[in-house]
Design an enzyme around this catalytic site. Structure first.
Site, short mmCIF file in Angstrom:
data_model
loop_
_atom_site.label_atom_id
_atom_site.label_comp_id
_atom_site.label_asym_id
_atom_site.label_seq_id
_atom_site.Cartn_x
_atom_site.Cartn_y
_atom_site.Cartn_z
CD1 TRP A 15 0.06 1.62 2.74
CD2 TRP A 15 0.00 -0.57 3.45
NE1 TRP A 15 0.55 1.69 4.38
CE2 TRP A 15 0.90 0.11 4.46
CE3 TRP A 15 0.22 -1.75 3.69
CZ2 TRP A 15 1.11 -0.10 5.69
CZ3 TRP A 15 0.67 -2.34 4.86
CH2 TRP A 15 1.27 -1.49 5.68
CG ASN A 16 4.81 1.32 1.38
OD1 ASN A 16 4.72 0.26 0.81
ND2 ASN A 16 6.16 1.54 1.48
CE LYS A 37 -3.40 -8.18 -5.04
NZ LYS A 37 -3.37 -7.13 -4.34
N GLY A 66 6.56 -6.30 -1.09
CA GLY A 66 5.38 -6.66 0.03
C GLY A 66 6.43 -7.35 1.15
N GLY A 67 5.82 -8.14 2.00
CA GLY A 67 6.53 -8.50 2.98
C GLY A 67 6.86 -9.97 2.77
CD GLU A 80 13.53 -4.49 -4.53
OE1 GLU A 80 13.85 -4.24 -3.47
OE2 GLU A 80 14.14 -4.54 -5.35
CG LEU A 81 10.82 -9.45 0.07
CD1 LEU A 81 11.21 -10.84 0.41
CD2 LEU A 81 9.39 -9.61 -0.36
CB CYS A 97 10.75 -1.14 1.99
SG CYS A 97 11.38 0.16 0.80
CD GLU A 107 9.20 -4.29 7.34
OE1 GLU A 107 8.55 -5.20 7.03
OE2 GLU A 107 9.64 -3.65 6.59
P1 NAD Z 1 2.03 -7.66 1.82
O1 NAD Z 1 3.02 -8.79 1.75
O2 NAD Z 1 1.16 -8.04 2.99
O3 NAD Z 1 1.12 -7.37 0.57
C1 NAD Z 1 1.86 -7.14 -0.69
C2 NAD Z 1 0.99 -7.40 -1.98
O4 NAD Z 1 0.97 -8.72 -2.11
C3 NAD Z 1 -0.53 -6.84 -1.72
O5 NAD Z 1 -0.91 -6.39 -2.95
C4 NAD Z 1 -1.09 -8.12 -1.44
O6 NAD Z 1 -2.48 -8.03 -1.88
C5 NAD Z 1 -0.38 -9.10 -2.11
N1 NAD Z 1 -0.44 -10.64 -1.75
C6 NAD Z 1 -0.97 -11.05 -0.68
N2 NAD Z 1 -0.98 -12.25 -0.59
C7 NAD Z 1 -0.60 -12.74 -1.80
C8 NAD Z 1 -0.43 -14.08 -2.43
N3 NAD Z 1 -0.66 -15.30 -1.76
N4 NAD Z 1 -0.07 -14.16 -3.68
C9 NAD Z 1 0.33 -12.99 -4.36
N5 NAD Z 1 0.03 -11.78 -3.91
C10 NAD Z 1 -0.37 -11.77 -2.58
O7 NAD Z 1 2.65 -6.10 2.25
P2 NAD Z 1 2.15 -5.18 3.07
O8 NAD Z 1 1.72 -5.53 4.63
O9 NAD Z 1 1.04 -4.58 2.17
O10 NAD Z 1 3.23 -4.07 2.78
C11 NAD Z 1 4.34 -3.73 3.71
C12 NAD Z 1 5.66 -4.78 3.38
O11 NAD Z 1 5.96 -4.52 2.28
C13 NAD Z 1 6.60 -4.47 4.44
O12 NAD Z 1 7.43 -5.75 4.72
C14 NAD Z 1 7.29 -3.64 3.62
O13 NAD Z 1 8.87 -3.52 3.89
C15 NAD Z 1 7.40 -4.08 2.17
N6 NAD Z 1 7.85 -3.28 1.32
C16 NAD Z 1 9.20 -3.47 0.67
C17 NAD Z 1 9.70 -2.36 -0.32
C18 NAD Z 1 10.70 -2.43 -1.04
O14 NAD Z 1 11.21 -1.87 -2.11
N7 NAD Z 1 11.78 -3.46 -0.50
C19 NAD Z 1 8.89 -1.23 -0.41
C20 NAD Z 1 7.58 -1.08 0.25
C21 NAD Z 1 7.16 -2.25 1.02
#
Ligand code: NAD
Length: 489
Positions: free
Chosen positions: A151-152, A175, A228-229, A250-251, A284, A381
């Site tokens: 989301w961010n 997505k 994402g995470g 990118e986590l 992140c 985190e």
């Molecule tokens: P998340 O992992 O919960 O969700 C990220 C995305 O993945 C969402 O669009 C979600 O709908 C999707 N998703 C969820 N389940 C899935 C599945 N089974 N298969 C495929 N897609 C799926 O992350 P969040 O909580 O929305 O965001 C926070 C995380 O993102 C933190 O860990 C943060 O550090 C990380 N992040 C990393 C960076 C980077 O560039 N390294 C940048 C921003 C955020």
């Protein structure tokens, strides 16, 4: 009063999703818009559209220069529409307006940068070790890309995927996160206006299990770019066992900022404050672990406590606001829970720590003085405005503490000793190390993590190659007939 409704963008048309859900304004806790949620059938339609556009369309016949011009046009539109998109992003995610405006304005530069790279991807001629053979390497676009963002900073995180993917000649299904998807769904209007042929860019949103899984496991997807995470990343890797898509991740991070006694303390303090409290810590690269040389610990903590207390918290749409709410109630509650566990484990509160009463998902700038790396806020985190402080004695302990994490996204080093800065840069395990600065980014600089912070890099020239395959072409230049291999001479 009916709420504004957003739509998906699939195959060049705006469309409703299988179901809808309400998006909540984090500043008020009230629903403000209705969002579409894609199911597997919606995702399939989007991927098929992208696949058609990839194989046989005006896009697949376009020259790289023409692709670059479209990316430039998208960048220009984004710069023009930055105030409009920023207001929407602020409404849907709670990120303050001065940050969303500045960030979206800069995202335009990413599209221009990748537009400039589109016609600079060159093949190679090999000095092959065989006579009468010409061998060249062609760089070809990999195919349909599934891009997934949290989301961010969705416009930014999608630009480092869409930009290189489109420069390479791929097509994309993007997505948006189910939390705060409005800015990306609105961005689809700019993609449409820029004139990309239908199906080249498709934008959907939906939930992880229905939409995310269907997208990352789709047999026509050749490349996955995920942000994402780490827990979700493991699902993504399992999903790609179906299609064997080349994947970058990118986590998260637990990035250390090391401040040595010889540093300019006020300047370091400003960087530490911006590193953890900008975007309410939902970044992140948040510098969420402050490692401070023991001799200056008390002085630095005093400066930080004063600066944290002076941060103006309020309505994210007000340009004077310096810190807004968190994006979701779930996020605020998780932060409160980890801070509670950290205090129980012996952390001392230097600032904040108590969620404010009233509407909205606000959490104050919080500083925890921690005796050891075992405190939960030092290891986990939080993705929120919580700074955990750990002291060190000397360079060896500083490096060991900095590297004592399963993550490795970013690090900051504050010192006036140039030789020490070089030594630390070599020894810290992180994809980005900033010296006497923090949180600087550019489309030209690759970005990515070590360890649980991810796989692969985004940004920079090489990122376009991540969306291409190499084809080796062998041409025999001799006119002599090929001898029958079964006739012995
Ligand atoms: P998340 O992992 O919960 O969700 C990220 C995305 O993945 C969402 O669009 C979600 O709908 C999707 N998703 C969820 N389940 C899935 C599945 N089974 N298969 C495929 N897609 C799926 O992350 P969040 O909580 O929305 O965001 C926070 C995380 O993102 C933190 O860990 C943060 O550090 C990380 N992040 C990393 C960076 C980077 O560039 N390294 C940048 C921003 C955020």
């Amino acid at each position: 009063m009916s709420l504004p409704r957003f739509q998906h963008y699939i195959d060049g048309a705006f469309a409703d999703g299988a179901v809808t859900f309400e998006s909540v304004d984090p500043a008020t806790g009230e629903a403000w818009a209705v969002m579409p949620a894609a199911d597997a059938a919606d995702v399939d339609r989007a991927v098929r559209a992208a696949h058609r556009a990839f194989l046989d369309s005006d896009w697949s016949r376009m020259t790289a220069t023409q692709r670059g011009k479209l990316l430039h046009r998208l960048g220009d539109l984004l710069a023009e529409e930055a105030p409009h998109l920023a207001a929407i992003e602020t409404r849907d995610t709670g990120k303050i307006i001065c940050e969303t405006r500045a960030q979206i304005g800069y995202v335009a530069e990413y599209y221009r940068y990748f537009g400039g790279l589109a016609d600079k991807i060159e093949g190679v001629h090999l000095p092959i070790d065989k006579p009468d053979m010409e061998v060249t390497l062609r760089r070809e676009p990999i195919g349909v890309v599934a891009a997934i963002v949290p989301w961010n900073s969705q416009l930014f995180l999608s630009a480092v995927k869409l930009g290189p993917a489109l420069a390479a000649g791929c097509t994309v299904v993007l997505k948006a996160s189910e939390d705060g998807p409005a800015p990306l769904l609105e961005f689809a209007r700019l993609v449409d206006r820029a004139g990309f042929p239908r199906g080249v860019v498709n934008i959907v949103t939906g939930f992880g299990e229905d939409c995310g899984r269907a997208l990352t496991s789709h047999p026509m997807v050749a490349r996955v770019a995920f942000t994402g995470g780490p827990a979700t990343a493991r699902h993504v890797i399992r999903n790609t066992a179906e299609n064997l898509a080349h994947t970058t991740l990118e986590l998260g991070g637990k990035s250390p900022v090391l401040v040595f006694a010889d540093a300019d303390l006020d300047s370091a303090a400003n960087a530490v404050i911006a590193g953890i409290f900008a975007a309410s810590g939902q970044s992140c690269v948040a510098g969420s672990r402050l490692l401070v040389e023991r001799g200056i610990r008390d002085r630095l903590l005093q400066i930080l406590a004063r600066k944290a207390a002076a941060i103006r918290i309020g309505d994210p749409q007000d340009p004077a606001t310096e810190m807004g709410p968190l994006a979701t109630r779930r996020q605020r509650d998780r932060i409160a829970e980890v801070v509670g566990r950290s205090l129980a484990a012996g952390a001392r509160l230097v600032a904040g720590g108590h969620p404010r009463d009233g509407v909205g998902f606000y959490y104050p700038p919080t500083i925890l003085d921690c005796d050891s790396q075992a405190v939960p806020s030092v290891r986990e985190e939080l993705f929120g405005p919580v700074l955990s402080v750990v002291s060190f004695d000397g360079e060896e302990e500083a490096v060991a503490t900095a590297n004592d994490t399963e993550f490795g996204l970013a690090a900051g080093v504050f010192t006036r000793d140039l030789a020490r800065a070089h030594r630390l840069v070599r020894r810290i395990r992180a994809g980005v190390v900033w010296v006497n600065t923090y949180r600087a980014i550019s489309p030209m600089a690759p970005f990515g993590g070590y360890g649980l912070s991810g796989l692969g890099r985004e940004g920079g020239q090489d990122s376009v190659r991540e969306y291409m395959r190499t084809k080796s072409v062998w041409i025999r230049t001799s006119d002599e007939p090929i001898p029958d291999p079964f006739v012995m001479r």
